[in-house]
Design a protein around this motif. Sequence first.
Motif, mmCIF file in Angstrom:
data_model
loop_
_atom_site.group_PDB
_atom_site.id
_atom_site.type_symbol
_atom_site.label_atom_id
_atom_site.label_comp_id
_atom_site.label_asym_id
_atom_site.label_seq_id
_atom_site.Cartn_x
_atom_site.Cartn_y
_atom_site.Cartn_z
ATOM 1 N N ALA A 1 0.797 -1.223 0.000
ATOM 2 C CA ALA A 1 0.000 0.000 0.000
ATOM 3 C C ALA A 1 0.833 1.278 0.000
ATOM 4 C CB ALA A 1 -0.931 0.000 1.215
ATOM 5 N N LEU A 2 2.084 1.214 0.430
ATOM 6 C CA LEU A 2 2.925 2.405 0.470
ATOM 7 C C LEU A 2 3.319 2.823 -0.944
ATOM 8 C CD1 LEU A 2 4.504 4.417 2.288
ATOM 9 C CD2 LEU A 2 6.457 2.863 2.079
ATOM 10 N N LEU A 3 3.192 4.103 -1.213
ATOM 11 C CA LEU A 3 3.540 4.640 -2.523
ATOM 12 C C LEU A 3 4.680 5.646 -2.386
ATOM 13 C CD1 LEU A 3 -0.069 5.423 -3.776
ATOM 14 C CD2 LEU A 3 1.342 3.443 -4.386
ATOM 15 N N PRO A 4 5.477 5.808 -3.424
ATOM 16 C CA PRO A 4 6.501 6.852 -3.381
ATOM 17 C C PRO A 4 5.912 8.226 -3.053
ATOM 18 C CG PRO A 4 6.942 5.390 -5.210
ATOM 19 C CD PRO A 4 5.596 4.986 -4.641
ATOM 20 N N ASP A 5 4.687 8.501 -3.503
ATOM 21 C CA ASP A 5 4.041 9.780 -3.191
ATOM 22 C C ASP A 5 3.831 9.972 -1.694
ATOM 23 O OD1 ASP A 5 3.943 10.570 -5.818
ATOM 24 O OD2 ASP A 5 1.828 10.048 -6.103
ATOM 25 N N ASP A 6 3.610 8.888 -0.941
ATOM 26 C CA ASP A 6 3.447 8.988 0.506
ATOM 27 C C ASP A 6 4.723 9.501 1.154
ATOM 28 O OD1 ASP A 6 0.840 7.906 0.321
ATOM 29 O OD2 ASP A 6 1.634 5.865 0.472
ATOM 30 N N ILE A 7 5.853 8.995 0.703
ATOM 31 C CA ILE A 7 7.137 9.436 1.240
ATOM 32 C C ILE A 7 7.369 10.896 0.872
ATOM 33 C CG2 ILE A 7 9.628 9.011 1.266
ATOM 34 C CD1 ILE A 7 8.893 6.104 0.340
ATOM 35 N N GLU A 8 7.125 11.228 -0.380
ATOM 36 C CA GLU A 8 7.301 12.608 -0.843
ATOM 37 C C GLU A 8 6.442 13.569 -0.034
ATOM 38 O OE1 GLU A 8 8.667 15.881 -2.910
ATOM 39 O OE2 GLU A 8 9.484 13.857 -2.768
ATOM 40 N N ARG A 9 5.203 13.164 0.250
ATOM 41 C CA ARG A 9 4.291 14.013 1.011
ATOM 42 C C ARG A 9 4.838 14.301 2.414
ATOM 43 N NH1 ARG A 9 0.066 10.953 -0.030
ATOM 44 N NH2 ARG A 9 -0.116 11.697 -2.140
ATOM 45 N N LEU A 10 5.376 13.270 3.093
ATOM 46 C CA LEU A 10 5.923 13.475 4.436
ATOM 47 C C LEU A 10 7.138 14.396 4.409
ATOM 48 C CD1 LEU A 10 5.658 9.920 6.065
ATOM 49 C CD2 LEU A 10 4.172 11.911 6.415
ATOM 50 N N VAL A 11 8.009 14.201 3.429
ATOM 51 C CA VAL A 11 9.190 15.069 3.314
ATOM 52 C C VAL A 11 8.756 16.496 2.992
ATOM 53 C CG1 VAL A 11 11.299 15.520 1.987
ATOM 54 C CG2 VAL A 11 10.755 13.186 2.712
ATOM 55 N N GLN A 12 7.821 16.647 2.091
ATOM 56 C CA GLN A 12 7.356 17.984 1.707
ATOM 57 C C GLN A 12 6.662 18.694 2.866
ATOM 58 O OE1 GLN A 12 8.090 19.332 -1.392
ATOM 59 N NE2 GLN A 12 7.512 21.194 -0.327
ATOM 60 N N LEU A 13 5.855 17.963 3.630
ATOM 61 C CA LEU A 13 5.197 18.573 4.792
ATOM 62 C C LEU A 13 6.228 19.096 5.783
ATOM 63 C CD1 LEU A 13 2.281 16.063 5.449
ATOM 64 C CD2 LEU A 13 2.046 18.482 4.859
ATOM 65 N N GLY A 14 7.259 18.305 6.055
ATOM 66 C CA GLY A 14 8.313 18.742 6.963
ATOM 67 C C GLY A 14 9.088 19.924 6.417
ATOM 68 N N GLY A 15 9.384 19.881 5.125
ATOM 69 C CA GLY A 15 10.085 21.001 4.493
ATOM 70 C C GLY A 15 9.274 22.279 4.542
ATOM 71 N N ASP A 16 7.989 22.188 4.233
ATOM 72 C CA ASP A 16 7.119 23.362 4.284
ATOM 73 C C ASP A 16 7.007 23.911 5.705
ATOM 74 O OD1 ASP A 16 6.680 23.068 1.568
ATOM 75 O OD2 ASP A 16 4.646 22.253 1.795
ATOM 76 N N LEU A 17 6.912 23.011 6.670
ATOM 77 C CA LEU A 17 6.817 23.426 8.062
ATOM 78 C C LEU A 17 8.075 24.176 8.490
ATOM 79 C CD1 LEU A 17 5.344 23.412 10.766
ATOM 80 C CD2 LEU A 17 6.311 21.135 11.182
ATOM 81 N N PHE A 18 9.242 23.601 8.201
ATOM 82 C CA PHE A 18 10.481 24.295 8.553
ATOM 83 C C PHE A 18 10.596 25.633 7.825
ATOM 84 C CE2 PHE A 18 12.882 20.617 10.496
ATOM 85 C CZ PHE A 18 13.217 21.289 11.663
ATOM 86 N N HIS A 19 10.178 25.672 6.568
ATOM 87 C CA HIS A 19 10.226 26.929 5.817
ATOM 88 C C HIS A 19 9.419 28.008 6.534
ATOM 89 C CE1 HIS A 19 9.108 29.817 2.644
ATOM 90 N NE2 HIS A 19 10.347 29.605 2.246
ATOM 91 N N ASP A 20 8.247 27.641 7.044
ATOM 92 C CA ASP A 20 7.378 28.605 7.709
ATOM 93 C C ASP A 20 7.879 29.012 9.093
ATOM 94 O OD1 ASP A 20 5.690 28.586 5.541
ATOM 95 O OD2 ASP A 20 4.199 27.267 6.470
#
Length: 187
Positions: free
Chosen positions: A136-155
């Motif tokens: 069930a795990l997709l590469p998009d799931d990993i990308e989403r978690l990394v992007q969420l963390g990146g966006d959070l740190f950016h803010d």
Amino acid sequence: RPRRQATTHARAACPTTHNGEQAMAGKALKEVVDAWVAREEIRGVREIDRPGDEHSIAFDYNIGDQTFEVFVDVEEEIGFLSVYIYAPIRAPESRVNELIRVLNRKNGHLRVGSLEVVGERRSIRYRASMPARPDALLPDDIERLVQLGGDLFHDVFPQVMAVLFGDVSAEDVWDIVKSAGKEQMMN
């Protein structure tokens, strides 16, 4: 009968897909991470030596003008994926409590992951974890978690820096953010 029970018990430990087929076994979660790395053409990936069925990779990740370090961990046996993003700075001991107040306020409004100060080195990191089945795990799931963390740190990174090195209190940060009309950054 004992043989049948043993077979049934062995199958219970291996997840099945919606149509009853056995899910991929072995290093399947690692293979999804490897597929994501290849798809995103991530460079400078380092394999981290881990025990047993645990696998980790690390790579540098630019957020604004800062370079953060990302770790993606999988635990095959229990079916778990974790993403950690470490800030390029350490919290001075004298400012840790004030920083924790800022991070706790932000964490109270996050839907995924958390910001933390960890270890004796007082590292500042984002952590997000999720159960992960190899079917069930997709590469998009990993990308989403990394992007969420990146966006959070950016803010939140400007507020973190102000607290750590500008002698600004948590209350001052909240007032500054509020007066700038950027409440979503802290709320």
